[in-house]
Design a protein around this motif. Sequence first.
Motif, PDB file in Angstrom:
ATOM      1  N   GLY A 165     101.705  63.160  49.516  1.00  0.00           N
ATOM      2  CA  GLY A 165     102.779  62.447  50.565  1.00  0.00           C
ATOM      3  C   GLY A 165     102.100  61.380  51.317  1.00  0.00           C
ATOM      4  O   GLY A 165     101.260  60.769  51.087  1.00  0.00           O
ATOM      5  N   SER A 166     103.119  60.830  52.478  1.00  0.00           N
ATOM      6  CA  SER A 166     102.712  59.569  53.414  1.00  0.00           C
ATOM      7  C   SER A 166     102.861  60.051  54.735  1.00  0.00           C
ATOM      8  O   SER A 166     103.488  60.716  55.207  1.00  0.00           O
ATOM      9  N   LEU A 167     102.237  59.232  55.485  1.00  0.00           N
ATOM     10  CA  LEU A 167     102.143  59.053  56.796  1.00  0.00           C
ATOM     11  C   LEU A 167     101.991  57.640  57.258  1.00  0.00           C
ATOM     12  O   LEU A 167     101.277  56.999  56.715  1.00  0.00           O
ATOM     13  N   ARG A 168     102.357  57.499  58.517  1.00  0.00           N
ATOM     14  CA  ARG A 168     102.295  55.854  59.195  1.00  0.00           C
ATOM     15  C   ARG A 168     101.806  56.146  60.513  1.00  0.00           C
ATOM     16  O   ARG A 168     102.153  56.735  61.274  1.00  0.00           O
ATOM     17  N   LEU A 169     100.390  55.891  60.608  1.00  0.00           N
ATOM     18  CA  LEU A 169      99.591  55.814  61.997  1.00  0.00           C
ATOM     19  C   LEU A 169     100.041  54.519  62.775  1.00  0.00           C
ATOM     20  O   LEU A 169      99.713  53.496  62.301  1.00  0.00           O
ATOM     21  N   SER A 170     100.014  54.567  63.759  1.00  0.00           N
ATOM     22  CA  SER A 170     100.124  53.515  64.843  1.00  0.00           C
ATOM     23  C   SER A 170      99.224  53.810  66.023  1.00  0.00           C
ATOM     24  O   SER A 170      98.670  54.727  66.242  1.00  0.00           O
ATOM     25  N   CYS A 171      98.807  52.560  66.471  1.00  0.00           N
ATOM     26  CA  CYS A 171      97.965  52.175  67.526  1.00  0.00           C
ATOM     27  C   CYS A 171      98.164  51.331  68.491  1.00  0.00           C
ATOM     28  O   CYS A 171      98.237  49.982  68.114  1.00  0.00           O
ATOM     29  N   ALA A 172      98.762  51.773  69.810  1.00  0.00           N
ATOM     30  CA  ALA A 172      99.252  50.899  70.799  1.00  0.00           C
ATOM     31  C   ALA A 172      97.781  50.627  71.518  1.00  0.00           C
ATOM     32  O   ALA A 172      97.343  51.470  72.252  1.00  0.00           O
ATOM     33  N   ALA A 173      97.987  49.251  71.858  1.00  0.00           N
ATOM     34  CA  ALA A 173      96.872  48.753  72.737  1.00  0.00           C
ATOM     35  C   ALA A 173      97.611  47.939  73.954  1.00  0.00           C
ATOM     36  O   ALA A 173      98.520  47.583  73.874  1.00  0.00           O
ATOM     37  N   SER A 174      96.597  48.300  74.880  1.00  0.00           N
ATOM     38  CA  SER A 174      96.982  47.619  76.581  1.00  0.00           C
ATOM     39  C   SER A 174      96.491  46.190  76.445  1.00  0.00           C
ATOM     40  O   SER A 174      95.821  45.770  75.481  1.00  0.00           O
ATOM     41  N   GLY A 175      96.808  45.506  77.605  1.00  0.00           N
ATOM     42  CA  GLY A 175      96.316  44.200  77.566  1.00  0.00           C
ATOM     43  C   GLY A 175      97.274  43.157  76.991  1.00  0.00           C
ATOM     44  O   GLY A 175      98.168  43.399  76.102  1.00  0.00           O
ATOM     45  N   ILE A 234      96.972  48.335  56.187  1.00  0.00           N
ATOM     46  CA  ILE A 234      96.677  48.154  57.331  1.00  0.00           C
ATOM     47  C   ILE A 234      97.622  47.041  57.644  1.00  0.00           C
ATOM     48  O   ILE A 234      97.457  46.183  57.047  1.00  0.00           O
ATOM     49  N   SER A 235      98.302  46.727  58.934  1.00  0.00           N
ATOM     50  CA  SER A 235      98.933  45.937  59.579  1.00  0.00           C
ATOM     51  C   SER A 235      99.169  45.782  60.661  1.00  0.00           C
ATOM     52  O   SER A 235      98.744  46.878  61.434  1.00  0.00           O
ATOM     53  N   ARG A 236      99.479  44.704  61.635  1.00  0.00           N
ATOM     54  CA  ARG A 236      99.594  44.685  63.055  1.00  0.00           C
ATOM     55  C   ARG A 236     100.807  43.852  63.473  1.00  0.00           C
ATOM     56  O   ARG A 236     101.252  43.028  62.603  1.00  0.00           O
ATOM     57  N   ASP A 237     101.328  44.133  64.500  1.00  0.00           N
ATOM     58  CA  ASP A 237     102.406  43.201  65.085  1.00  0.00           C
ATOM     59  C   ASP A 237     101.677  43.011  66.650  1.00  0.00           C
ATOM     60  O   ASP A 237     101.795  43.910  67.521  1.00  0.00           O
ATOM     61  N   ASN A 238     101.502  41.971  66.560  1.00  0.00           N
ATOM     62  CA  ASN A 238     100.992  41.344  68.000  1.00  0.00           C
ATOM     63  C   ASN A 238     102.035  41.097  68.849  1.00  0.00           C
ATOM     64  O   ASN A 238     101.672  41.513  70.205  1.00  0.00           O
ATOM     65  N   ALA A 239     103.125  41.063  68.603  1.00  0.00           N
ATOM     66  CA  ALA A 239     104.233  41.021  69.795  1.00  0.00           C
ATOM     67  C   ALA A 239     104.281  42.381  70.486  1.00  0.00           C
ATOM     68  O   ALA A 239     104.756  42.818  71.750  1.00  0.00           O
ATOM     69  N   THR A 291     100.467  46.457  68.772  1.00  0.00           N
ATOM     70  CA  THR A 291     100.488  47.477  67.839  1.00  0.00           C
ATOM     71  C   THR A 291      99.584  47.166  66.301  1.00  0.00           C
ATOM     72  O   THR A 291      99.870  46.217  66.106  1.00  0.00           O
ATOM     73  N   VAL A 292      98.666  48.078  66.009  1.00  0.00           N
ATOM     74  CA  VAL A 292      98.325  48.041  64.866  1.00  0.00           C
ATOM     75  C   VAL A 292      98.805  49.406  63.841  1.00  0.00           C
ATOM     76  O   VAL A 292      98.611  50.608  64.692  1.00  0.00           O
ATOM     77  N   TYR A 293      98.885  49.242  62.611  1.00  0.00           N
ATOM     78  CA  TYR A 293      99.533  50.377  61.774  1.00  0.00           C
ATOM     79  C   TYR A 293      98.467  50.511  60.766  1.00  0.00           C
ATOM     80  O   TYR A 293      97.759  49.774  60.075  1.00  0.00           O
ATOM     81  N   LEU A 294      98.420  52.092  60.330  1.00  0.00           N
ATOM     82  CA  LEU A 294      97.749  52.351  58.962  1.00  0.00           C
ATOM     83  C   LEU A 294      98.833  53.001  58.407  1.00  0.00           C
ATOM     84  O   LEU A 294      99.124  54.385  58.597  1.00  0.00           O
ATOM     85  N   GLN A 295      99.374  52.601  57.114  1.00  0.00           N
ATOM     86  CA  GLN A 295     100.095  53.263  56.050  1.00  0.00           C
ATOM     87  C   GLN A 295      99.377  54.171  55.217  1.00  0.00           C
ATOM     88  O   GLN A 295      98.346  53.525  54.577  1.00  0.00           O
ATOM     89  N   LEU A 296      99.704  55.488  55.140  1.00  0.00           N
ATOM     90  CA  LEU A 296      98.720  56.339  54.242  1.00  0.00           C
ATOM     91  C   LEU A 296      99.701  56.811  52.973  1.00  0.00           C
ATOM     92  O   LEU A 296     100.864  57.362  53.405  1.00  0.00           O
ATOM     93  N   ASP A 297      99.424  56.353  51.778  1.00  0.00           N
ATOM     94  CA  ASP A 297     100.407  56.824  50.776  1.00  0.00           C
ATOM     95  C   ASP A 297      99.449  57.556  49.858  1.00  0.00           C
ATOM     96  O   ASP A 297      98.282  57.359  49.820  1.00  0.00           O
ATOM     97  N   SER A 298      99.901  58.255  49.195  1.00  0.00           N
ATOM     98  CA  SER A 298      99.433  59.141  47.911  1.00  0.00           C
ATOM     99  C   SER A 298      98.356  59.757  48.706  1.00  0.00           C
ATOM    100  O   SER A 298      97.003  59.815  47.951  1.00  0.00           O
TER     101      SER A 298
END
Length: 123
Positions: free
Chosen positions: A16-26, A70-75, A78-85
Amino acid sequence: QVQLVESGGGLVQAGGSLRLSCAASGRTFSRYAMGWFRQAAGKEREFVAAISGSGGSTFYADVVGGRFTISRDNAKNTVYLQLDSLKPEDTAAYYCAASSGVYSYVASRYDYWGQGTQVTVSS
Protein backbone atom coordinates in the motif's frame (compact mmCIF):
# COMPACT_ATOMS: atom_id res chain seq x y z
CA GLN A 1 13.08 28.89 15.46
CA VAL A 2 11.21 26.38 13.33
CA GLN A 3 8.45 24.12 14.56
CA LEU A 4 7.65 21.00 12.60
CA VAL A 5 4.48 18.93 12.79
CA GLU A 6 4.19 15.62 10.94
CA SER A 7 0.96 13.94 9.92
CA GLY A 8 -0.29 11.22 7.63
CA GLY A 9 0.98 8.11 9.33
CA GLY A 10 -1.19 5.09 9.95
CA LEU A 11 -1.72 1.38 9.43
CA VAL A 12 -1.48 0.04 5.89
CA GLN A 13 -1.14 -3.37 4.28
CA ALA A 14 2.03 -4.39 2.51
CA GLY A 15 2.08 -2.99 -1.01
CA GLY A 16 0.00 0.00 0.00
CA SER A 17 0.81 3.70 0.05
CA LEU A 18 0.82 6.61 2.45
CA ARG A 19 1.62 10.27 2.11
CA LEU A 20 3.31 11.94 5.04
CA SER A 21 3.23 15.69 5.51
CA CYS A 22 5.37 17.95 7.61
CA ALA A 23 4.12 21.48 8.22
CA ALA A 24 6.65 24.08 9.29
CA SER A 25 6.18 27.35 11.10
CA GLY A 26 7.98 30.53 10.12
CA ARG A 27 8.42 32.65 7.03
CA THR A 28 11.81 31.37 5.94
CA PHE A 29 10.91 27.79 5.12
CA SER A 30 12.60 27.87 1.72
CA ARG A 31 15.94 28.59 3.39
CA TYR A 32 15.92 25.19 5.06
CA ALA A 33 16.89 21.90 3.57
CA MET A 34 14.48 19.24 4.80
CA GLY A 35 14.96 15.61 5.59
CA TRP A 36 12.93 12.58 6.59
CA PHE A 37 14.30 10.00 8.98
CA ARG A 38 12.75 6.95 10.58
CA GLN A 39 13.26 4.90 13.69
CA ALA A 40 11.96 1.41 14.17
CA ALA A 41 11.48 -0.03 17.64
CA GLY A 42 14.81 -1.05 19.13
CA LYS A 43 16.81 0.40 16.24
CA GLU A 44 18.75 3.56 15.58
CA ARG A 45 17.30 6.44 13.64
CA GLU A 46 18.08 6.18 9.94
CA PHE A 47 18.03 8.55 7.01
CA VAL A 48 15.26 8.18 4.44
CA ALA A 49 15.29 11.19 2.11
CA ALA A 50 16.30 14.83 1.86
CA ILE A 51 15.47 17.81 -0.32
CA SER A 52 17.13 21.16 -0.89
CA GLY A 53 15.51 24.44 0.06
CA SER A 54 14.39 25.15 -3.49
CA GLY A 55 13.21 21.59 -4.01
CA GLY A 56 15.50 21.22 -6.99
CA SER A 57 17.70 18.53 -5.47
CA THR A 58 16.72 15.35 -3.69
CA PHE A 59 18.62 12.48 -2.13
CA TYR A 60 17.42 9.07 -0.98
CA ALA A 61 18.68 6.23 1.14
CA ASP A 62 19.34 3.07 -0.83
CA VAL A 63 16.91 1.19 1.39
CA VAL A 64 13.89 3.01 -0.04
CA GLY A 65 14.86 1.79 -3.48
CA GLY A 66 12.83 4.25 -5.54
CA ARG A 67 9.65 3.51 -3.58
CA PHE A 68 9.57 6.83 -1.71
CA THR A 69 9.38 10.37 -3.09
CA ILE A 70 10.20 13.55 -1.20
CA SER A 71 8.78 16.88 -2.33
CA ARG A 72 8.01 20.30 -0.89
CA ASP A 73 5.64 23.19 -1.38
CA ASN A 74 7.34 26.32 -0.12
CA ALA A 75 4.18 28.37 -0.52
CA LYS A 76 2.53 26.06 2.00
CA ASN A 77 5.57 25.60 4.24
CA THR A 78 5.17 21.86 3.85
CA VAL A 79 7.38 18.94 2.91
CA TYR A 80 5.93 15.60 1.86
CA LEU A 81 7.07 12.01 1.74
CA GLN A 82 5.12 9.73 -0.58
CA LEU A 83 5.52 6.11 0.48
CA ASP A 84 4.64 3.52 -2.15
CA SER A 85 4.99 -0.26 -2.30
CA LEU A 86 5.31 -0.35 1.46
CA LYS A 87 6.90 -3.33 3.16
CA PRO A 88 6.59 -4.54 6.77
CA GLU A 89 10.21 -3.49 7.31
CA ASP A 90 9.17 0.12 6.62
CA THR A 91 7.31 0.09 9.94
CA ALA A 92 8.75 2.92 12.04
CA ALA A 93 8.18 6.36 13.45
CA TYR A 94 8.92 8.85 10.69
CA TYR A 95 10.43 12.23 11.56
CA CYS A 96 10.94 15.32 9.48
CA ALA A 97 13.83 17.65 10.19
CA ALA A 98 15.05 21.06 9.04
CA SER A 99 18.64 22.05 8.35
CA SER A 100 19.96 25.58 7.93
CA GLY A 101 22.84 24.08 5.96
CA VAL A 102 22.89 21.91 2.88
CA TYR A 103 20.70 18.84 2.74
CA SER A 104 22.34 15.80 4.23
CA TYR A 105 21.87 12.20 5.29
CA VAL A 106 23.52 12.99 8.63
CA ALA A 107 21.01 13.52 11.43
CA SER A 108 23.30 15.74 13.48
CA ARG A 109 23.30 18.35 10.69
CA TYR A 110 19.62 19.04 11.23
CA ASP A 111 18.65 21.80 13.61
CA TYR A 112 14.94 21.17 14.18
CA TRP A 113 12.88 18.01 14.48
CA GLY A 114 9.22 17.13 14.53
CA GLN A 115 7.58 14.79 17.00
CA GLY A 116 7.18 11.96 14.51
CA THR A 117 4.32 10.07 12.93
CA GLN A 118 3.93 6.29 13.15
CA VAL A 119 3.77 4.15 10.03
CA THR A 120 2.81 0.51 10.51
CA VAL A 121 2.82 -1.90 7.58
CA SER A 122 1.10 -5.24 8.05
CA SER A 123 2.04 -8.33 6.09
